[in-house]
Structure formats: C-alpha cells, structure tokens
Design a protein around this motif. Sequence first.
Motif, PDB file in Angstrom:
ATOM      1  N   GLY A 439       0.783  -1.226   0.000  1.00  0.00           N
ATOM      2  CA  GLY A 439       0.000   0.000   0.000  1.00  0.00           C
ATOM      3  C   GLY A 439       0.809   1.267   0.000  1.00  0.00           C
ATOM      4  O   GLY A 439       0.277   2.348  -0.265  1.00  0.00           O
ATOM      5  N   ASP A 440       2.094   1.187   0.297  1.00  0.00           N
ATOM      6  CA  ASP A 440       2.955   2.367   0.286  1.00  0.00           C
ATOM      7  C   ASP A 440       3.698   2.404  -1.046  1.00  0.00           C
ATOM      8  O   ASP A 440       4.642   1.645  -1.256  1.00  0.00           O
ATOM      9  CB  ASP A 440       3.931   2.330   1.459  1.00  0.00           C
ATOM     10  N   ILE A 465      14.514 -13.743  -1.886  1.00  0.00           N
ATOM     11  CA  ILE A 465      14.581 -12.672  -0.886  1.00  0.00           C
ATOM     12  C   ILE A 465      13.197 -12.044  -0.776  1.00  0.00           C
ATOM     13  O   ILE A 465      12.602 -11.652  -1.787  1.00  0.00           O
ATOM     14  CB  ILE A 465      15.617 -11.602  -1.282  1.00  0.00           C
ATOM     15  N   ASP A 466      12.702 -11.947   0.441  1.00  0.00           N
ATOM     16  CA  ASP A 466      11.400 -11.341   0.696  1.00  0.00           C
ATOM     17  C   ASP A 466      11.604 -10.037   1.473  1.00  0.00           C
ATOM     18  O   ASP A 466      11.758 -10.043   2.701  1.00  0.00           O
ATOM     19  CB  ASP A 466      10.514 -12.291   1.506  1.00  0.00           C
ATOM     20  N   PRO A 467      11.621  -8.891   0.772  1.00  0.00           N
ATOM     21  CA  PRO A 467      11.879  -7.623   1.470  1.00  0.00           C
ATOM     22  C   PRO A 467      10.701  -7.123   2.281  1.00  0.00           C
ATOM     23  O   PRO A 467      10.810  -6.067   2.918  1.00  0.00           O
ATOM     24  CB  PRO A 467      12.206  -6.660   0.313  1.00  0.00           C
ATOM     25  N   THR A 468       9.579  -7.844   2.287  1.00  0.00           N
ATOM     26  CA  THR A 468       8.479  -7.452   3.168  1.00  0.00           C
ATOM     27  C   THR A 468       8.676  -7.990   4.580  1.00  0.00           C
ATOM     28  O   THR A 468       7.953  -7.608   5.496  1.00  0.00           O
ATOM     29  CB  THR A 468       7.123  -7.947   2.623  1.00  0.00           C
ATOM     30  N   ARG A 469       9.631  -8.887   4.750  1.00  0.00           N
ATOM     31  CA  ARG A 469       9.905  -9.467   6.054  1.00  0.00           C
ATOM     32  C   ARG A 469      11.042  -8.718   6.742  1.00  0.00           C
ATOM     33  O   ARG A 469      11.906  -8.118   6.101  1.00  0.00           O
ATOM     34  CB  ARG A 469      10.245 -10.950   5.917  1.00  0.00           C
ATOM     35  N   ALA A 566       7.962  -0.205  -4.947  1.00  0.00           N
ATOM     36  CA  ALA A 566       9.030   0.529  -4.283  1.00  0.00           C
ATOM     37  C   ALA A 566       9.788   1.347  -5.319  1.00  0.00           C
ATOM     38  O   ALA A 566       9.753   1.059  -6.518  1.00  0.00           O
ATOM     39  CB  ALA A 566       9.980  -0.422  -3.558  1.00  0.00           C
ATOM     40  N   ILE A 567      10.498   2.360  -4.833  1.00  0.00           N
ATOM     41  CA  ILE A 567      11.232   3.279  -5.700  1.00  0.00           C
ATOM     42  C   ILE A 567      12.701   2.887  -5.741  1.00  0.00           C
ATOM     43  O   ILE A 567      13.331   2.664  -4.706  1.00  0.00           O
ATOM     44  CB  ILE A 567      11.102   4.726  -5.197  1.00  0.00           C
ATOM     45  N   ARG A 598      14.108   8.275 -10.969  1.00  0.00           N
ATOM     46  CA  ARG A 598      13.306   7.495 -10.020  1.00  0.00           C
ATOM     47  C   ARG A 598      12.417   6.537 -10.800  1.00  0.00           C
ATOM     48  O   ARG A 598      11.704   6.938 -11.725  1.00  0.00           O
ATOM     49  CB  ARG A 598      12.439   8.421  -9.160  1.00  0.00           C
ATOM     50  N   LEU A 599      12.472   5.261 -10.417  1.00  0.00           N
ATOM     51  CA  LEU A 599      11.616   4.253 -11.025  1.00  0.00           C
ATOM     52  C   LEU A 599      10.757   3.614  -9.952  1.00  0.00           C
ATOM     53  O   LEU A 599      11.264   3.226  -8.893  1.00  0.00           O
ATOM     54  CB  LEU A 599      12.456   3.152 -11.708  1.00  0.00           C
ATOM     55  N   ARG A 600       9.471   3.520 -10.234  1.00  0.00           N
ATOM     56  CA  ARG A 600       8.617   2.730  -9.344  1.00  0.00           C
ATOM     57  C   ARG A 600       8.559   1.310  -9.900  1.00  0.00           C
ATOM     58  O   ARG A 600       8.203   1.096 -11.063  1.00  0.00           O
ATOM     59  CB  ARG A 600       7.217   3.314  -9.249  1.00  0.00           C
TER      60      ARG A 600
END
Length: 603
Positions: A439-440, A465-469, A566-567, A598-600
């Motif tokens: 959501g961000d 790799i899980d960057p949400t953890r 993410a950016i 900047r890339l989303r």
Amino acid sequence: MATSDLHMQLIAYDYVNDRKTDGGSLAKMASLIRQAREEAAETGALCILLDNGDTFQGTPVSDFLAKHPGTHPHPMVDALNALRYDAVGLGNHDLDYGLDYLGRCLAQFQAPVLCANLKTSALPMIMPHTIFQREVQTASGETISLRLGVVSAMPQLTASWNRHQLAGNADVEPAMPSLVRAVQEVRNQGADVVVALAHMGIATIDEGEDAQNEIVAIAGIPGIDAVVGGHTHLRFPGPDHNGVQGVDSETGLIGRVPTVMPGNSGSDLGVIDLRLHRPENALHPQVVSCTVQLRSVDGETPEDTEIAAVSEMAHDKTRAYLARPVAQLSNPMHSYFALARPSHVPALLAAAKRKAISEAIAGTELERLPLLAAVATPATGGFDGPENFVSLPAGELKRRHVAGLLPYANQVWAVKATGARLSGWLERSALLFNVLRPGDGDQMLVDPQVPGFRYDAIYGLTYEIDPTRAPRFDAAGKAISNEVGRVSDIRWQGKLVDPDQEFLVAVTNHRAGGGGVFRPFDDAEIVVKKAAPLDQALIDYLKNPDCHDIRTAAPWRFTPKLGVSAILHTAPEALEHLGDIPSLHPEPYGTTPEGFARLRLHL
C-alpha cells in the motif's frame, strides 16, 4: 585546513569514461588552499595544512603507478609537497599496494608521516605523532611561539582487511589506546594545541565491538583540541550525520571539540578556526571559540596549473595504458538495475573468480567441494551519485572498462563455508533492502544508509529474498532474536542446502577479511590466497568467456507476487533500458535533486 580520502584524484578526470569532469580534485583543492592561506595572512592567523590518508589508491592512475614503478617521484607526493602540507596521516587503502611500494612513496615526503597504531619496522619514516613550532601574532600585536601537536590513527580492522600485505610484517593496534598514548606524549613534550587525524568516520549505527568509525570517542580523549575525520567519504558538518547522537551537524562540534570530515576525492576543504587565550600564569593556551566549515569545489573552481602539471606525465601514460583492448563483448552490460534483479555484471565477475580458483585448486583435495562465488555489484549509484554506474558496450572492451568494474586492488581468494554460514552471509547482504509495506507506493527499495557494495550475491546457489519481512540481523551484523529473516529456499543444484554442507567460495581478500561489515574468516577458513589479482582474473576469463553461463546466471530473485511497489534510484540512462526488467513493471517517476532517475517497481 584539512583534506582526506583524496584517492589519487589529482585532476578532475574520469578515467573509466576518458573525459574531464566537473567534480573534485586536488588541483581544484589547491585553489581553495591558496585562497584560505591568503585570508589567514591578511588576519595574521597561523595556518596549517593536514591530510588524513587514503591518498595513494583510488583512480586508475594509482593502479598504473603501482604496476609500473619507476624512478620518477610519485605525482601525489610531488603535489602535496608543492602545497606545503605540514603533516600527513595514513588510511587503510594506503596499504593496498604493499609496504615496499608505500615505503618508496613515503620516503619522498617533505612533511612528517604519522600513524600511532601501525607498527612495522618496514616503514621507519612513520611516526606516532609530531610537534612543530610556529610563530603567531596575538591580538595585541605580540609575536609568540606556539607548539602544535598532531597525532594520527587508522581503523584496527585494517589488519584484517589488508592481512595479505601486513601478515608477518606489520600490525595495527587498537586506535583508541594508541591515540591516548600519543596525545599524552605530545602534551608532555609541550604541545599547546593538539589535532587528531583519525582515518575513521562518525558511526551512524552501533558498530559493535569491531567498530571502525570511532570519531565520537576520539573527540572525547582529554587533550585533543580538534579532530579531522574521513574514511566513510561522508561530510561533516552537514546533513550526512543529522540525528546522530552526540554530534552537532550544524556547528561541526562533537561535545565541545571541533571536527571536520572533508568528503572524498578532492570534494571539500575542511577548515577549522580556533581562537586561543592563555590565562595568566597558565602553561598552555585554551580554545575559547571555534568555527568549522567545509569549502566545496564545483564546476567553477579553477584547477591550479602547478598541481595539474605535476600529474601530466602519469595522466598521459595512464590514459594510453587504459586505451589498450583486452577482449570483445558480444552484448552490452550495465548495472542500472543490479539492486533490483540479478545483473550480467556481477555474473561476469563471479565467472572470472570461479575460473581463477578452479585453476588454483586443480589436483588438490579442494576440488571435491562445490565451488561458489560471492560478488558485490560495483557502481550502483549511492553516495557517489547518478554517474556511479557501469555501462559496458558491445564490442571492444578496454582496460579502462575493467578499471571501472574493479576500482580496488583486490586479490581472488577462496574460503570454506558451511550452508549455515552462507545463509547468514546472504541475510546480512539482504540488509540492503528496506522493509517494504503493502500500500505504500513511495517507499524506497534500498536503504540509502547501506552502500551497494555491501550486497553480495552468491553465484552457484539459487535463493529467494522477501523484502516485506524483517531482517535477521541489525545494521551492525548482530542477530535479532525471533526474526526468521528474509532469505529462503537456498538451493545448490536444485537441492536445499544443508546447514552442515561445506562449500568453497571464491571471494576477494577484502571480503575474506570482513570488509563491508561482514564477519571475517579466520586463517584456517581461508584456503586459497592470491589465486590472481582480480583485474587479471577478469581479463584472463574474457579471453574465452562462457557467454551462455553469464546470461543465464541468476542466483537470487524476489519472492514472487509480493504485491508491493518501491522506488529505485538509478542513472537517467537507465530509462533507455526499461525493456530489460519487464517483470518489475517499471514506471518512471521523476528525478531526484541529485540527478537520479526514479523508477517505481512492482514486486
């Protein structure tokens, strides 16, 4: 006045891309030094000039000079002598080319060379401290003598990072007690003012027991009146250290001690002004006020012609050397998205490392172990800006391209590591990524406080790799209790890696020594040393590369369908290559004040 981390940037020139730049250089710094001296002369102030190390390594010029030593004076020494430096400290990278080479350079200095915690008989010119006496005019017009003491130290971890250069020939003692002794000695010898050259930074995290950035503690040593820092390439005073406990980023004070960190590669001249008062019947004067400032160079700062002339011969010879072709590339390569998906650039370096080690272990028992390679992607923006990316063209590859890939004089080594250690290694690498939240849409993919060169990929394995953890380690590498980590499904040849399974891993000597806030390997675990210089290993591999292996090598991926965006900050040129990352659904999202695109990305 102080400089630090000049890294052989004599003139504002990009040797990798073979062009002039608007960036910093010692030649530009010379203009600021001369201006500051004129200001001091007009006010009658005493003026001294100091350098804080990491002087002899950094650009391809330094590599060329180390590989082709001659009888000519070293241009950096000539330049510092011409600018009349009063004292010079040492940094860890000054040891990269060995003690013999460093000794030949230091023997040419007119100024004293200082380091209180480097102990070696191979460099007899190095002193723990120095005192020089100068005449200065007081506010009342009286001329008095002032005795100025200067002490210096480098991180103790240098002993591990440069063990291949120092083993059996030198030792690096802990910095704090060495500086305490040096300060006491110069005070006992009558120093009125003491300046510490500390080739260290201000720690932005808790670095634990093996801290390499101890400026805050050093500023607290009794008897020190001013500190010059460096090593991290950050600037102080200024916003780089906003929020760090115990430092005032606006005034440049740590406690009551004025401190300056003048960037890197000739970006800034650090200036500390001290106003002294000697109370009646007092043995030494006291600092009653001070100011700290950075004077930055820019595109309008002129290069001093004398310093530019000193570098001319080495500059021309280096350019000719770098223009030599070394190989052919069938396809272009770049590092624009290397922190968001596996890149061909580290895959190439991994293949070169594995080839060098496989040749070194041929016919030995080490051949029975699975051979992996750990590689940190070079040049991924960060503090060095949007030009700090690798872009290799298809066709002729020249030595200057190799120099851009490999800016440090590293060796290819090999270490033994268990599956459990590899898991921890990958978890510490994954600290690069921020914890992403669904959501961000404007969250940064990469933590800006973690340099890209601390992100190792291990080739020969596959993993997710899980960057949400949450990460399993904190920024200093300490395990966080109850956190399972972000790296999973670690496999070798399709099978899950057993924690006790043993591997052979090709690395650089720097990483084997714990460089990059990694756990160092002990001597028993380092089983191959000096298989080849890394740049030569790459050139040798490119004579007959396995292009299919490089194109298909992809050790890691983000866990699929995370549902987050993410950016990523990358080079503006990356916008021409968005077709390389279709699975990340890139969306251009403007430009940063520093010039990054900047890339989303959608994960």
